[in-house]
Design a protein around this motif. Structure first.
Motif, PDB file in Angstrom:
ATOM      1  N   PHE A  45       1.107  -1.390  -0.183  1.00  0.00           N
ATOM      2  CA  PHE A  45      -0.593   0.189   0.151  1.00  0.00           C
ATOM      3  C   PHE A  45       1.090   1.200  -0.039  1.00  0.00           C
ATOM      4  CE2 PHE A  45      -2.406   3.501   1.753  1.00  0.00           C
ATOM      5  CZ  PHE A  45      -3.669   3.030   1.223  1.00  0.00           C
ATOM      6  N   ALA A  46       1.991   1.312   0.708  1.00  0.00           N
ATOM      7  CA  ALA A  46       2.846   2.553   0.738  1.00  0.00           C
ATOM      8  C   ALA A  46       3.766   2.668  -0.011  1.00  0.00           C
ATOM      9  CB  ALA A  46       3.643   2.109   2.222  1.00  0.00           C
ATOM     10  N   LYS A  98       1.800   5.483  -4.732  1.00  0.00           N
ATOM     11  CA  LYS A  98       1.782   6.732  -4.201  1.00  0.00           C
ATOM     12  C   LYS A  98       0.630   6.734  -4.503  1.00  0.00           C
ATOM     13  CE  LYS A  98       4.204  11.420  -4.245  1.00  0.00           C
ATOM     14  NZ  LYS A  98       3.682  11.547  -3.629  1.00  0.00           N
ATOM     15  N   SER A 133      -1.230   5.979  -0.896  1.00  0.00           N
ATOM     16  CA  SER A 133      -0.892   6.507   0.041  1.00  0.00           C
ATOM     17  C   SER A 133      -1.056   7.638   0.178  1.00  0.00           C
ATOM     18  CB  SER A 133       0.713   6.008   0.806  1.00  0.00           C
ATOM     19  OG  SER A 133       1.662   6.370  -0.868  1.00  0.00           O
ATOM     20  N   ASP A 134      -1.131   8.335  -0.710  1.00  0.00           N
ATOM     21  CA  ASP A 134      -1.506   9.762  -1.243  1.00  0.00           C
ATOM     22  C   ASP A 134      -3.379  10.670  -0.595  1.00  0.00           C
ATOM     23  OD1 ASP A 134       1.126  10.452  -1.396  1.00  0.00           O
ATOM     24  OD2 ASP A 134       1.254  11.235  -3.879  1.00  0.00           O
ATOM     25  N   ASN A 152      -6.170   7.347   3.815  1.00  0.00           N
ATOM     26  CA  ASN A 152      -5.649   6.711   4.873  1.00  0.00           C
ATOM     27  C   ASN A 152      -5.698   5.635   5.966  1.00  0.00           C
ATOM     28  OD1 ASN A 152      -3.922   8.778   6.148  1.00  0.00           O
ATOM     29  ND2 ASN A 152      -6.068  10.001   6.473  1.00  0.00           N
ATOM     30  N   VAL A 153      -4.829   4.893   6.196  1.00  0.00           N
ATOM     31  CA  VAL A 153      -4.810   2.773   6.435  1.00  0.00           C
ATOM     32  C   VAL A 153      -5.849   3.199   8.445  1.00  0.00           C
ATOM     33  CG1 VAL A 153      -3.973   0.710   7.100  1.00  0.00           C
ATOM     34  CG2 VAL A 153      -3.574   2.380   5.270  1.00  0.00           C
ATOM     35  N   LYS A 165      -8.009  11.593   2.690  1.00  0.00           N
ATOM     36  CA  LYS A 165      -7.268  12.216   3.687  1.00  0.00           C
ATOM     37  C   LYS A 165      -8.115  13.327   3.212  1.00  0.00           C
ATOM     38  CE  LYS A 165      -3.156   9.698   4.118  1.00  0.00           C
ATOM     39  NZ  LYS A 165      -1.359  10.053   3.182  1.00  0.00           N
TER      40      LYS A 165
END
Length: 107
Positions: free
Chosen positions: A30-31, A34, A37-38, A41-42, A61
């Protein structure tokens, strides 16, 4: 976040989520992406059928109203037999909070 708070309350009530998936996105994968992850939020992770941890709940986010679960919130009341009346009350409260959260977000 509000969703994280609801899930934390459910966890504190010793509620086990139905999660029998085999193809979840692992946290490190996941990280690496981009765009994911951008944007998200997990909120939670969980074990898959083989015991590997995967991303089980996400939320957008910056107030982006997008949520995702890779577990079955609809099974909370059907998949467990509470040990006693207090456990039943905790389970019912957690389900109410979770449903209320999603209804509030949709209105």
């Amino acid at each position: 976040t509000a969703l994280a708070d609801v899930l934390r309350r459910a966890h504190n009530a010793d509620i086990r989520l139905l999660s029998g998936h085999a193809h979840g996105v692992q946290l490190d994968d996941f990280a690496k992406f981009k765009a994911l992850s951008d944007t998200f939020n997990v909120v939670s992770t969980g074990p898959d059928r083989t015991g590997q941890r995967y991303v089980s709940t996400i939320e957008g986010k910056g107030g982006l109203p997008i949520y995702g679960t890779q577990w079955h919130p609809e099974w909370l009341l059907r998949s467990q037999a509470p040990a006693n009346e207090t456990a039943q009350e905790s389970l019912s409260e957690a389900v109410r909070l979770l449903a209320g959260f999603f209804v509030h977000e949709a209105t």
